[in-house]
Motif scaffolding. Structure first.
Motif, PDB file in Angstrom:
ATOM      1  N   TYR A  61       0.845  -1.201   0.000  1.00 39.20           N
ATOM      2  CA  TYR A  61       0.000   0.000   0.000  1.00 39.20           C
ATOM      3  C   TYR A  61       0.878   1.248   0.000  1.00 39.20           C
ATOM      4  CZ  TYR A  61      -3.199   3.509   1.870  1.00 39.20           C
ATOM      5  OH  TYR A  61      -3.927   4.642   2.062  1.00 39.20           O
ATOM      6  N   ARG A  62       1.946   1.173   0.733  1.00 36.53           N
ATOM      7  CA  ARG A  62       2.833   2.325   0.872  1.00 36.53           C
ATOM      8  C   ARG A  62       4.226   1.832   1.242  1.00 36.53           C
ATOM      9  NH1 ARG A  62       1.316   7.429   1.051  1.00 36.53           N
ATOM     10  NH2 ARG A  62       2.577   9.027   2.076  1.00 36.53           N
ATOM     11  N   MET A  63       5.264   2.537   0.759  1.00 35.61           N
ATOM     12  CA  MET A  63       6.643   2.225   1.111  1.00 35.61           C
ATOM     13  C   MET A  63       7.235   3.415   1.851  1.00 35.61           C
ATOM     14  SD  MET A  63       7.449  -0.789   0.025  1.00 35.61           S
ATOM     15  CE  MET A  63       9.232  -0.726   0.095  1.00 35.61           C
ATOM     16  N   GLY A  64       8.056   3.122   2.825  1.00 38.37           N
ATOM     17  CA  GLY A  64       8.674   4.198   3.583  1.00 38.37           C
ATOM     18  C   GLY A  64      10.157   3.968   3.793  1.00 38.37           C
ATOM     19  N   TRP A  65      10.862   5.044   4.053  1.00 40.61           N
ATOM     20  CA  TRP A  65      12.269   4.998   4.451  1.00 40.61           C
ATOM     21  C   TRP A  65      12.384   5.646   5.825  1.00 40.61           C
ATOM     22  CZ3 TRP A  65      16.171   2.480   2.043  1.00 40.61           C
ATOM     23  CH2 TRP A  65      15.993   2.118   0.713  1.00 40.61           C
ATOM     24  N   PHE A  66      13.162   5.000   6.671  1.00 39.99           N
ATOM     25  CA  PHE A  66      13.434   5.496   8.011  1.00 39.99           C
ATOM     26  C   PHE A  66      14.938   5.435   8.235  1.00 39.99           C
ATOM     27  CE2 PHE A  66       9.109   5.540   9.777  1.00 39.99           C
ATOM     28  CZ  PHE A  66       8.447   4.789   8.810  1.00 39.99           C
ATOM     29  N   ARG A  67      15.414   6.118   9.254  1.00 43.42           N
ATOM     30  CA  ARG A  67      16.830   6.030   9.585  1.00 43.42           C
ATOM     31  C   ARG A  67      17.000   6.061  11.096  1.00 43.42           C
ATOM     32  NH1 ARG A  67      18.881  11.914   7.226  1.00 43.42           N
ATOM     33  NH2 ARG A  67      17.954  13.231   8.860  1.00 43.42           N
ATOM     34  N   GLN A  68      18.102   5.521  11.530  1.00 39.00           N
ATOM     35  CA  GLN A  68      18.355   5.465  12.963  1.00 39.00           C
ATOM     36  C   GLN A  68      19.840   5.559  13.244  1.00 39.00           C
ATOM     37  OE1 GLN A  68      16.651   2.063  15.000  1.00 39.00           O
ATOM     38  NE2 GLN A  68      16.493   3.251  16.896  1.00 39.00           N
ATOM     39  N   VAL A  69      20.149   6.368  14.243  1.00 39.19           N
ATOM     40  CA  VAL A  69      21.500   6.508  14.765  1.00 39.19           C
ATOM     41  C   VAL A  69      21.523   5.808  16.123  1.00 39.19           C
ATOM     42  CG1 VAL A  69      23.232   8.144  15.583  1.00 39.19           C
ATOM     43  CG2 VAL A  69      21.837   8.694  13.570  1.00 39.19           C
ATOM     44  N   PRO A  70      22.578   5.075  16.448  1.00 38.59           N
ATOM     45  CA  PRO A  70      22.637   4.396  17.749  1.00 38.59           C
ATOM     46  C   PRO A  70      22.362   5.351  18.904  1.00 38.59           C
ATOM     47  CG  PRO A  70      24.425   3.655  16.364  1.00 38.59           C
ATOM     48  CD  PRO A  70      23.760   4.768  15.622  1.00 38.59           C
ATOM     49  N   GLY A  71      21.468   4.921  19.798  1.00 40.63           N
ATOM     50  CA  GLY A  71      21.148   5.726  20.958  1.00 40.63           C
ATOM     51  C   GLY A  71      20.050   6.752  20.725  1.00 40.63           C
TER      52      GLY A  71
ATOM     53  N   GLU B 126      24.956  15.087   9.363  1.00 39.51           N
ATOM     54  CA  GLU B 126      23.814  14.689  10.181  1.00 39.51           C
ATOM     55  C   GLU B 126      22.944  13.627   9.521  1.00 39.51           C
ATOM     56  OE1 GLU B 126      25.524  18.339  11.399  1.00 39.51           O
ATOM     57  OE2 GLU B 126      24.654  17.834   9.447  1.00 39.51           O
ATOM     58  N   ASP B 127      23.168  13.337   8.247  1.00 40.92           N
ATOM     59  CA  ASP B 127      22.417  12.284   7.559  1.00 40.92           C
ATOM     60  C   ASP B 127      23.007  10.903   7.816  1.00 40.92           C
ATOM     61  OD1 ASP B 127      22.120  14.576   4.834  1.00 40.92           O
ATOM     62  OD2 ASP B 127      20.554  14.045   6.273  1.00 40.92           O
ATOM     63  N   THR B 128      24.142  10.856   8.478  1.00 43.21           N
ATOM     64  CA  THR B 128      24.770   9.575   8.797  1.00 43.21           C
ATOM     65  C   THR B 128      23.852   8.742   9.682  1.00 43.21           C
ATOM     66  OG1 THR B 128      27.001  10.475   8.618  1.00 43.21           O
ATOM     67  CG2 THR B 128      26.727   8.481   9.947  1.00 43.21           C
ATOM     68  N   ALA B 129      23.552   7.534   9.240  1.00 48.11           N
ATOM     69  CA  ALA B 129      22.624   6.662   9.973  1.00 48.11           C
ATOM     70  C   ALA B 129      22.520   5.334   9.242  1.00 48.11           C
ATOM     71  CB  ALA B 129      21.240   7.301  10.063  1.00 48.11           C
ATOM     72  N   VAL B 130      21.833   4.389   9.877  1.00 48.65           N
ATOM     73  CA  VAL B 130      21.400   3.182   9.172  1.00 48.65           C
ATOM     74  C   VAL B 130      20.016   3.481   8.605  1.00 48.65           C
ATOM     75  CG1 VAL B 130      20.819   0.749   9.361  1.00 48.65           C
ATOM     76  CG2 VAL B 130      22.724   1.681  10.691  1.00 48.65           C
ATOM     77  N   TYR B 131      19.876   3.247   7.323  1.00 53.38           N
ATOM     78  CA  TYR B 131      18.623   3.531   6.625  1.00 53.38           C
ATOM     79  C   TYR B 131      17.864   2.224   6.408  1.00 53.38           C
ATOM     80  CZ  TYR B 131      19.896   8.358   5.840  1.00 53.38           C
ATOM     81  OH  TYR B 131      20.211   9.696   6.019  1.00 53.38           O
ATOM     82  N   TYR B 132      16.573   2.259   6.746  1.00 49.18           N
ATOM     83  CA  TYR B 132      15.713   1.096   6.610  1.00 49.18           C
ATOM     84  C   TYR B 132      14.547   1.401   5.682  1.00 49.18           C
ATOM     85  CZ  TYR B 132      17.995  -0.391  10.962  1.00 49.18           C
ATOM     86  OH  TYR B 132      18.916  -0.748  11.926  1.00 49.18           O
ATOM     87  N   CYS B 133      14.206   0.450   4.841  1.00 50.12           N
ATOM     88  CA  CYS B 133      12.960   0.600   4.108  1.00 50.12           C
ATOM     89  C   CYS B 133      11.905  -0.270   4.773  1.00 50.12           C
ATOM     90  CB  CYS B 133      13.110   0.248   2.637  1.00 50.12           C
ATOM     91  SG  CYS B 133      13.362  -1.487   2.271  1.00 50.12           S
TER      92      CYS B 133
ATOM     93  N   GLY C  15      18.442  -2.961   6.733  1.00 49.00           N
ATOM     94  CA  GLY C  15      19.145  -1.698   6.904  1.00 49.00           C
ATOM     95  C   GLY C  15      20.418  -1.613   6.084  1.00 49.00           C
ATOM     96  N   THR C  16      20.772  -0.400   5.703  1.00 51.82           N
ATOM     97  CA  THR C  16      22.021  -0.141   5.006  1.00 51.82           C
ATOM     98  C   THR C  16      22.657   1.119   5.596  1.00 51.82           C
ATOM     99  OG1 THR C  16      23.045   0.117   2.814  1.00 51.82           O
ATOM    100  CG2 THR C  16      20.927   1.198   3.130  1.00 51.82           C
ATOM    101  N   GLN C  17      23.956   1.040   5.822  1.00 48.63           N
ATOM    102  CA  GLN C  17      24.652   2.150   6.482  1.00 48.63           C
ATOM    103  C   GLN C  17      24.995   3.248   5.492  1.00 48.63           C
ATOM    104  OE1 GLN C  17      25.730   2.525   9.901  1.00 48.63           O
ATOM    105  NE2 GLN C  17      26.197   4.598   9.170  1.00 48.63           N
ATOM    106  N   VAL C  18      24.676   4.462   5.863  1.00 46.69           N
ATOM    107  CA  VAL C  18      25.097   5.645   5.110  1.00 46.69           C
ATOM    108  C   VAL C  18      25.971   6.476   6.037  1.00 46.69           C
ATOM    109  CG1 VAL C  18      24.343   7.801   4.042  1.00 46.69           C
ATOM    110  CG2 VAL C  18      23.073   5.683   3.617  1.00 46.69           C
ATOM    111  N   THR C  19      27.182   6.753   5.592  1.00 46.25           N
ATOM    112  CA  THR C  19      28.110   7.551   6.378  1.00 46.25           C
ATOM    113  C   THR C  19      28.547   8.744   5.550  1.00 46.25           C
ATOM    114  OG1 THR C  19      28.924   5.580   7.523  1.00 46.25           O
ATOM    115  CG2 THR C  19      30.278   7.568   7.657  1.00 46.25           C
ATOM    116  N   VAL C  20      28.329   9.942   6.096  1.00 41.01           N
ATOM    117  CA  VAL C  20      28.703  11.172   5.417  1.00 41.01           C
ATOM    118  C   VAL C  20      29.874  11.782   6.166  1.00 41.01           C
ATOM    119  CG1 VAL C  20      27.935  13.418   4.576  1.00 41.01           C
ATOM    120  CG2 VAL C  20      26.304  11.514   4.743  1.00 41.01           C
ATOM    121  N   SER C  21      30.977  11.951   5.473  1.00 37.60           N
ATOM    122  CA  SER C  21      32.162  12.530   6.112  1.00 37.60           C
ATOM    123  C   SER C  21      32.103  14.044   5.994  1.00 37.60           C
ATOM    124  CB  SER C  21      33.438  11.998   5.465  1.00 37.60           C
ATOM    125  OG  SER C  21      33.477  12.350   4.099  1.00 37.60           O
ATOM    126  N   SER C  22      32.472  14.711   7.069  1.00 39.22           N
ATOM    127  CA  SER C  22      32.386  16.176   7.081  1.00 39.22           C
ATOM    128  C   SER C  22      33.676  16.802   6.595  1.00 39.22           C
ATOM    129  CB  SER C  22      32.064  16.660   8.495  1.00 39.22           C
ATOM    130  OG  SER C  22      33.039  16.201   9.386  1.00 39.22           O
TER     131      SER C  22
END
Length: 119
Positions: free
Chosen positions: A32-42, A89-96, A112-119
């Motif tokens: 019905y619907r697909m979503g993306w979420f993300r999570q940082v430890p803690g 700040e977009d660094t997180a594990v991304y889940y669909c 989940g798939t890890q996205v890491t953005v270096s500053s």
């Protein structure tokens, strides 16, 4: 059995782009619907974006509006998240996730798939 498999994560410099994919394993399953979420430890899981499988409605979290685009390819049974102007700040594990109905609950989640953005 329905499985969602994310791919496309990785390491990118700030300002760069990535495209995440979420492949639905069951060909006969139309969400019905697909979503993306993300999570940082803690921290709590954060809503990123969602799209109706019909493609007529999309939603975005405030922190990604104007930078991320959600889409889906019905023929490929795949949802995408195009991420641009990435920030540290977009660094997180991304889940669909997939909903099977309008009930306010996602029924299936990817690993989940890890996205890491270096500053």
């Amino acid at each position: 059995q329905v499985h969602l498999v994310e791919s496309g994560g990785g390491l990118v410099e700030a300002g760069g782009s990535l495209r995440l994919s979420c492949s639905i394993s069951a060909r006969t399953f139309s969400p019905y619907r697909m979503g993306w979420f993300r999570q940082v430890p803690g921290r709590e899981r954060e809503f990123v974006a969602a799209i109706s499988w019909g493609g007529d409605t999309t939603q975005y979290g405030d922190s990604v509006k104007g930078r991320f685009t959600i889409s889906r390819d019905i023929a490929r049974n795949t949802a995408y998240l195009q991420m641009t102007s990435l920030q540290f700040e977009d660094t997180a594990v991304y889940y669909c996730a997939a909903k099977v109905s309008s009930v306010d609950r996602y029924d299936y989640w990817g690993q989940g798939t890890q996205v890491t953005v270096s500053s």
